[in-house]
Scaffold this motif. Sequence first.
Motif, PDB file in Angstrom:
ATOM      1  N   GLN B  51       0.825  -1.208   0.000  1.00 11.17           N
ATOM      2  CA  GLN B  51       0.000   0.000   0.000  1.00 11.17           C
ATOM      3  C   GLN B  51       0.862   1.262   0.000  1.00 11.17           C
ATOM      4  N   THR B  52       2.010   1.155   0.652  1.00 18.57           N
ATOM      5  CA  THR B  52       2.879   2.327   0.730  1.00 18.57           C
ATOM      6  C   THR B  52       3.516   2.624  -0.615  1.00 18.57           C
ATOM      7  N   THR B 362       1.135   5.407   6.111  1.00 18.17           N
ATOM      8  CA  THR B 362       0.348   4.220   5.755  1.00 18.17           C
ATOM      9  C   THR B 362       0.113   3.344   6.975  1.00 18.17           C
TER      10      THR B 362
END
Lengths: 507, 401
Positions: B51-52, B362
């Motif tokens: 996700q980061t 995140t």
Amino acid sequence: MDIPLLEMRNITKEFPGVKALDNVSFRVTKGEIHCLVGENGAGKSTLMKVLSGVYPFGNYEGDILFNGEEQHFRHISDSEKAGIAIIYQELALIPELTVYENILLGHEIKNGFVVDWNETIKQAGIMLQKVKLDINPAAKIIELGIGKQQLVEIAKALSKDVKLLILDEPTSALNEKDSENLLQLLRDLKHQGVTSIMISHKLKEVISIADTVTVLRDGKTICTLSKKAGEVSENALIKNMVGREINNIYPPKKHIPTKDVILEVKNWNARNPALGRDILKDVNFKLNRGEIIGLAGLIGSGRTELALSIFGNPDNYQIKGELYLNGKQRKFNHPRDAIDSGVSYVSEDRKGDGLIMIQDVKQNISLANLKELASQGLVVDNNAEIKIANKYKTELNIKTPTVEQKVSNLSGGNQQKVCLGKWLFVKPNVLILDEPTRGIDVGAKFEIYTIMRELVRQGMSIIMISSELPEVLGMSDRIYIVASGRIAGELSAQEATQEKIMHLATN
Amino acid sequence: MGFFGTARKLMQQNIREYGMYIALFVIMIIFTITTNGTFISSRNIVNLVNQTGYIAVLAIGMTLIIIIRHIDLSVGFLAGFLGAIAALGMADSNVIAAGMNLPVYVVIPMTLTLGILAGLITAFLVAQMQIPSFVASLAGWLIYRGAILVVTEATGTIIINDDTFNAIGNGFIPDIPDIGILPGIHKLTLILGVVAIILMIFNEINDRKKKQTYNFETLPTEMFAIKLIFISAIIGAVTWVLAGYRGLSWTAVVVLAVTLIYHFVMSQTVLGRHIYAIGGNPDAAELSGISVKRLIYVVFGSMGMLSALSGILFASRLQSATTTAGTLFELDAIAAAYVGGVSAAGGVGKVIGSIIGALVMTSLTSGMNLMGIGISYQYMVRGAVLAAAVIFDVATRNTGK
Ligand SMILES: Nc1ncnc2c1ncn2[C@@H]1O[C@H](COP(=O)(O)OP(=O)(O)OP(=O)(O)O)[C@@H](O)[C@H]1O
Ligand SMILES: [Mg+2]
């Protein structure tokens, strides 16, 4: 009539790795002009910053008595309230604002909630008259030369109700005439009861204006000399400042410059499109190999602009004319071209154009010549960089605990030496020095002059822009006088005198 | 000075830098406790890293932009737009009229090139036309927002069917053939982790030796050993956690590569020095022979390329290009850079810092999601953390060296 206005007792102030002030005592009598002198990094500015609350109470050791009362200034506004106004070594005007806005910044004249601009402009005009500055108060600071900016600073300080005016090297950027104006101004203020402290490296000024002089060296008070007692003389000052005697501050010439021309400028005209006016008109001059030429003239006469127009024209002037380097016609479109061809320029404005204040000494010294420190011109060798920086630290005697110190933490004069080191590392053939000894102490001046002599002996050629006439006379092989963007005359070292130069510069 | 004295001095001098790592560590501990360990599970960490990814690459580019005293607001929608272009590039023209039937090996370089071009256009406006970057990139923000809508107008979401492309955002590096030991653990990841540790140690020792030949100050031996053990332990732990699920994801590989390259360029090369110099004082840099204009092109061009990369990572992760892709990415990237210690005044900031900043942001989202905290409070918490990080940064700026 020997009432102390200010007494600072046993002041000690340390920075990481540096004891800037070591048990300093300092006493100023009411109504006098007191000069504070000492080598670069001796602690003069720091002492004044302690006094004015820049370094708040608790941040230093020792006591401050002002007007007979013990003071604990926690902020500059505290000392301002007490009647102390300070003008810093590094000018603190806001370039994009007008002169009148700057003068009354922080104590605006208000009419209810809104600023009374008419009254502001009127008051600013009065202040400008006091400092004998004949400019439009609505001009922007950025449009003024550094000399006029200094006078605006003083006007700003005067607009507050001051008992003690502190000036940190006020004349370092001024020419003789403006300096004399300023000194006269201080004398006038003295008669009006304002006590002044002035820091200066110009010993002639100190001798002419001071009632009392305190000498600092390495953060310690060395002595306090009184004019009345006849203790103030150039020799006494130098000896106490440097710890040894310097007989001739301008080292004698050791060699005769060659006759081969290395740089020549012909019919050189420049126009500044931003200001919409011509700044250089039909300039012609020559520089021989191994020669030092001096560019003398008033501040604002166009000497810096001339240097910049040669040095790759970073300000995008419209230029007409021819430039020859080693007999070949050249055109430099960017400072990079000039540097690559062996021309370097050391700026007069070290804070604005010379240094990157947030970076350390080594990064500043290496900046213009990183390629030399990089394998294949790409990856910087950090160790080699430290080594080079240390070399210039030693050679130029830069006072700093390590080359990893940020330059903003160095004293003014030492910052100037970093600038010089940066450009010496480029190893140019033609070195343009713009006010190279501004803010530098006598000892260091002597060192820089000695270095200049050595550089020309090795074959370098130097163009020195200087507003200090003794320096121009003492160092130059030939002198060009610049006035209103023109070369007003050329004098050889033998025929030049202060009077002749001033005559050409002002006509 | 004794051992603890040295340790304290190091801590004081580097508090700004260590502060970020400590913050990340504390946040991770808090979420691990509040989620009963779910947060630190291999699966979640792998997810977190993926996700980061698309914000992290933007944050790296943004760090350079902010260092040279500019800003680029267009990167989010540029990423979204280029993601859609990539999707169209691979789409079958029988399914979508605008599809180009191009293979993934053409589409990726093409998208990156378009990104560079977009960056150069912004640079042109900033360097040549002297338009403030805020305004120039705000114009880009609007234009790319519109462009996404144009591209996705016909079909809405564009589905991506290319497995290779989709693996970038969802796939993992292959493992070596099973040799019967350590079942369920991704062995190639472990091997890479060990290699990384060895390289790191080798590099540090080499560096120290070089310094010693110059007679420069180095860390005392025991301090140096502790540093090596500490870094090794961190790399080891991260590797172990990743290896416990499916190993290193391709996204992680991409982000690591970009981080290492940019870190190297910024800290070791002439180019990096020049970028810091023009951020520190553009006038002085110009007079030192550095062309500020040229570097504006370089930095914005790199930003454009990383925007394209971000768009690729995001589209690949969703296996599609959507009409809202890229929304608010620019602000997340800017926030990550600030949390990571860049200074708005220019000239200060580190690539690694921004990566940590992106991880912090995140982690907050991921942790709060796991805890079931509502989106409204999530925004507020992230805002507070951003403010706190910058306050910490400003407060420690003057105490450092
Ligand atoms: N903020 C700071 N951090 C660290 N060291 C400092 C700081 N300010 C000054 N110093 C150091 O303290 C010493 C005294 O500096 P100061 O500026 O007072 O010298 P000065 O006498 O005014 O010199 P100059 O004539 O060159 O202006 C110098 O060695 C300087 O490097
Ligand atoms: Mg000073």
